[in-house]
Design an enzyme around this catalytic site. Structure first.
Site, PDB file in Angstrom:
ATOM      1  N   TYR A   1      28.353  53.331 147.425  1.00  0.00           N
ATOM      2  CA  TYR A   1      27.637  52.758 148.445  1.00  0.00           C
ATOM      3  C   TYR A   1      28.106  53.102 149.541  1.00  0.00           C
ATOM      4  CZ  TYR A   1      25.482  48.747 150.955  1.00  0.00           C
ATOM      5  OH  TYR A   1      24.994  47.791 151.554  1.00  0.00           O
TER       6      TYR A   1
ATOM      7  N   SER B   1      25.335  50.248 157.294  1.00  0.00           N
ATOM      8  CA  SER B   1      26.178  49.106 156.844  1.00  0.00           C
ATOM      9  C   SER B   1      27.625  49.232 157.450  1.00  0.00           C
ATOM     10  CB  SER B   1      26.303  49.077 155.241  1.00  0.00           C
ATOM     11  OG  SER B   1      27.318  48.118 154.795  1.00  0.00           O
TER      12      SER B   1
ATOM     13  N   LYS C   1      26.034  54.876 152.911  1.00  0.00           N
ATOM     14  CA  LYS C   1      25.886  54.209 154.166  1.00  0.00           C
ATOM     15  C   LYS C   1      26.362  55.151 155.286  1.00  0.00           C
ATOM     16  CE  LYS C   1      23.553  50.688 152.620  1.00  0.00           C
ATOM     17  NZ  LYS C   1      21.994  50.715 153.195  1.00  0.00           N
TER      18      LYS C   1
HETATM   19  P1  NDP Z   1      17.385  42.222 149.768  1.00  0.00           P
HETATM   20  O1  NDP Z   1      17.644  42.275 148.195  1.00  0.00           O
HETATM   21  O2  NDP Z   1      16.860  41.077 150.333  1.00  0.00           O
HETATM   22  O3  NDP Z   1      16.754  43.717 150.135  1.00  0.00           O
HETATM   23  C1  NDP Z   1      16.831  44.775 149.472  1.00  0.00           C
HETATM   24  C2  NDP Z   1      15.362  45.364 149.379  1.00  0.00           C
HETATM   25  O4  NDP Z   1      15.483  46.825 149.024  1.00  0.00           O
HETATM   26  C3  NDP Z   1      14.227  44.704 148.439  1.00  0.00           C
HETATM   27  O5  NDP Z   1      13.137  44.318 149.310  1.00  0.00           O
HETATM   28  C4  NDP Z   1      14.278  45.610 147.376  1.00  0.00           C
HETATM   29  O6  NDP Z   1      13.022  45.563 146.792  1.00  0.00           O
HETATM   30  C5  NDP Z   1      14.431  46.786 148.307  1.00  0.00           C
HETATM   31  N1  NDP Z   1      14.723  48.039 147.044  1.00  0.00           N
HETATM   32  C6  NDP Z   1      15.757  48.074 146.177  1.00  0.00           C
HETATM   33  N2  NDP Z   1      15.627  49.271 145.511  1.00  0.00           N
HETATM   34  C7  NDP Z   1      14.577  49.829 146.149  1.00  0.00           C
HETATM   35  C8  NDP Z   1      14.139  51.307 145.918  1.00  0.00           C
HETATM   36  N3  NDP Z   1      14.430  52.054 144.923  1.00  0.00           N
HETATM   37  N4  NDP Z   1      12.773  51.585 146.433  1.00  0.00           N
HETATM   38  C9  NDP Z   1      12.287  50.617 147.482  1.00  0.00           C
HETATM   39  N5  NDP Z   1      12.807  49.236 147.800  1.00  0.00           N
HETATM   40  C10 NDP Z   1      13.939  49.155 146.910  1.00  0.00           C
HETATM   41  O7  NDP Z   1      18.933  42.412 150.341  1.00  0.00           O
HETATM   42  P2  NDP Z   1      19.500  42.732 151.875  1.00  0.00           P
HETATM   43  O8  NDP Z   1      18.516  42.282 152.701  1.00  0.00           O
HETATM   44  O9  NDP Z   1      20.872  42.231 151.905  1.00  0.00           O
HETATM   45  O10 NDP Z   1      19.391  44.423 151.968  1.00  0.00           O
HETATM   46  C11 NDP Z   1      18.880  45.019 152.823  1.00  0.00           C
HETATM   47  C12 NDP Z   1      19.588  46.200 153.467  1.00  0.00           C
HETATM   48  O11 NDP Z   1      20.582  45.810 154.001  1.00  0.00           O
HETATM   49  C13 NDP Z   1      19.941  47.285 152.384  1.00  0.00           C
HETATM   50  O12 NDP Z   1      19.828  48.475 152.630  1.00  0.00           O
HETATM   51  C14 NDP Z   1      21.491  46.957 152.273  1.00  0.00           C
HETATM   52  O13 NDP Z   1      22.387  48.035 151.745  1.00  0.00           O
HETATM   53  C15 NDP Z   1      21.601  46.508 153.733  1.00  0.00           C
HETATM   54  N6  NDP Z   1      23.004  45.764 153.930  1.00  0.00           N
HETATM   55  C16 NDP Z   1      22.914  44.406 153.530  1.00  0.00           C
HETATM   56  C17 NDP Z   1      24.090  43.872 153.811  1.00  0.00           C
HETATM   57  C18 NDP Z   1      24.381  42.322 153.195  1.00  0.00           C
HETATM   58  O14 NDP Z   1      25.509  41.795 153.355  1.00  0.00           O
HETATM   59  N7  NDP Z   1      23.522  41.754 152.590  1.00  0.00           N
HETATM   60  C19 NDP Z   1      25.190  44.331 154.525  1.00  0.00           C
HETATM   61  C20 NDP Z   1      25.038  45.744 154.997  1.00  0.00           C
HETATM   62  C21 NDP Z   1      23.881  46.341 154.842  1.00  0.00           C
HETATM   63  P3  NDP Z   1      12.677  44.806 145.301  1.00  0.00           P
HETATM   64  O15 NDP Z   1      13.525  43.480 145.502  1.00  0.00           O
HETATM   65  O16 NDP Z   1      11.188  44.625 145.599  1.00  0.00           O
HETATM   66  O17 NDP Z   1      12.926  45.484 144.179  1.00  0.00           O
END
Ligand code: NDP
Length: 266
Positions: free
Chosen positions: A174, A159, A178
């Site tokens: 967080y 991130s 990251k």
């Molecule tokens: P989403 O909610 O679409 O994606 C998050 C995903 O992580 C979901 O599929 C969720 O599964 C899964 N997840 C959460 N906890 C667990 C766990 N313990 N084990 C397995 N899977 C897990 O959000 P984003 O697309 O935004 O996030 C995706 C990544 O991008 C993350 O790592 C986030 O930190 C990173 N990110 C996002 C940013 C943003 O602005 N959106 C900016 C920078 C980084 P489920 O829903 O089925 O529980």
């Protein structure tokens, strides 16, 4: 033996993922970064194994969509990345179902808005368990397979918060996780230099729903600090994931791709 220069010189061949198998963790959201990374890989011909943690219906729907839209093999698996035995089982199941793993996108993650003074010790552990330990578990589970095959690409979703401390949000856990992910990619790139490449992607503010709970005033403040003047769309990241999974990035390892609309360039 160093990783060889790819045989083809044609960019279209190098970017193709035909014949490759990619795992993407955390691809259950309707408009998530993992969801779009998986879509990009399928679009370029890869068979894709995606994971969900709580949203089973979302994972199954996304896998069906990849099969229907791109004619590739795609399957959803339940996996909590914070439990090593589940990540190990995921890798074994994918090798059983698909025959191999060429690239692993460790994308699953969660946020927490908790300053150190307000957070409990268990709040800290929950974020570290998913966003940092979970990535380590993914590397530990797939690394032996990459080593055995002498090839692999490991891509971590880090991130922008690993580069700068989010303001005015209080997200020390967080941000710390990251930042460690970015350094994990560098360290692993050295460890795995003979058989696999390891890189990270650092998205800025991307409209996935993850930040929907954030106060509008704070979101407006962020917008005013983004040179491109808007949040990113998750579709704007899929090319970067495809590139890092593909042979087009054959000389890239230990790098971080910052995709933040220029936020950190200010
Ligand atoms: P989403 O909610 O679409 O994606 C998050 C995903 O992580 C979901 O599929 C969720 O599964 C899964 N997840 C959460 N906890 C667990 C766990 N313990 N084990 C397995 N899977 C897990 O959000 P984003 O697309 O935004 O996030 C995706 C990544 O991008 C993350 O790592 C986030 O930190 C990173 N990110 C996002 C940013 C943003 O602005 N959106 C900016 C920078 C980084 P489920 O829903 O089925 O529980």
């Amino acid at each position: 033996m160093p990783i060889a220069v790819p045989k083809s010189e044609k960019l279209v061949d190098l970017l193709s993922l035909k014949g490759k198998v990619v795992i993407v963790t955390g691809a259950s959201g309707p408009r998530g970064i993992g969801t779009e990374a998986a879509r990009g890989c399928a679009e370029m011909g890869a068979d894709v194994a995606i994971t969900y943690s709580s949203r089973a219906a979302g994972g199954e729907k996304n896998a069906a969509d990849l099969r229907d839209s791109y004619g590739v093999n795609a399957k959803a698996y339940k996996c909590d990345v914070g439990k090593f035995e589940e990540v190990e089982k995921l890798v074994q199941d994918v090798i059983r179902d698909f025959g191999k793993v060429d690239a692993f996108i460790a994308n699953a993650g969660r946020t927490a808005d908790n300053g150190v003074l307000e957070a409990s010790i268990s709040d800290w552990h929950e974020v570290i368990q998913t966003d940092l330990n979970g990535v380590y578990y993914c590397a530990k589970a797939v690394g032996p397979h990459f080593k055995e095959r002498g090839t692999g690409s490991f891509v971590i979703t880090a991130s922008m918060s690993g580069h700068i401390a989010n303001y005015p949000q209080e997200q020390t856990s967080y941000n710390t996780a990251k930042a460690a992910c970015i350094h994990m990619a560098r360290s692993l790139a050295n460890e795995w230099r003979d058989f696999a490449r390891v890189n990270s992607i650092s998205p800025g503010y991307i409209d996935t729903g993850l930040s929907d709970f954030v106060d509008q005033k704070v979101q407006d403040l962020w917008l005013s600090m983004i040179p491109l003047g808007r949040n990113g769309n998750p579709k704007e990241l899929k090319g970067a994931y495809v590139y890092l999974c593909s042979d087009a990035s054959s000389y890239m390892t230990g790098a971080d791709l910052l995709i933040d609309g220029g936020y950190c360039a200010r």
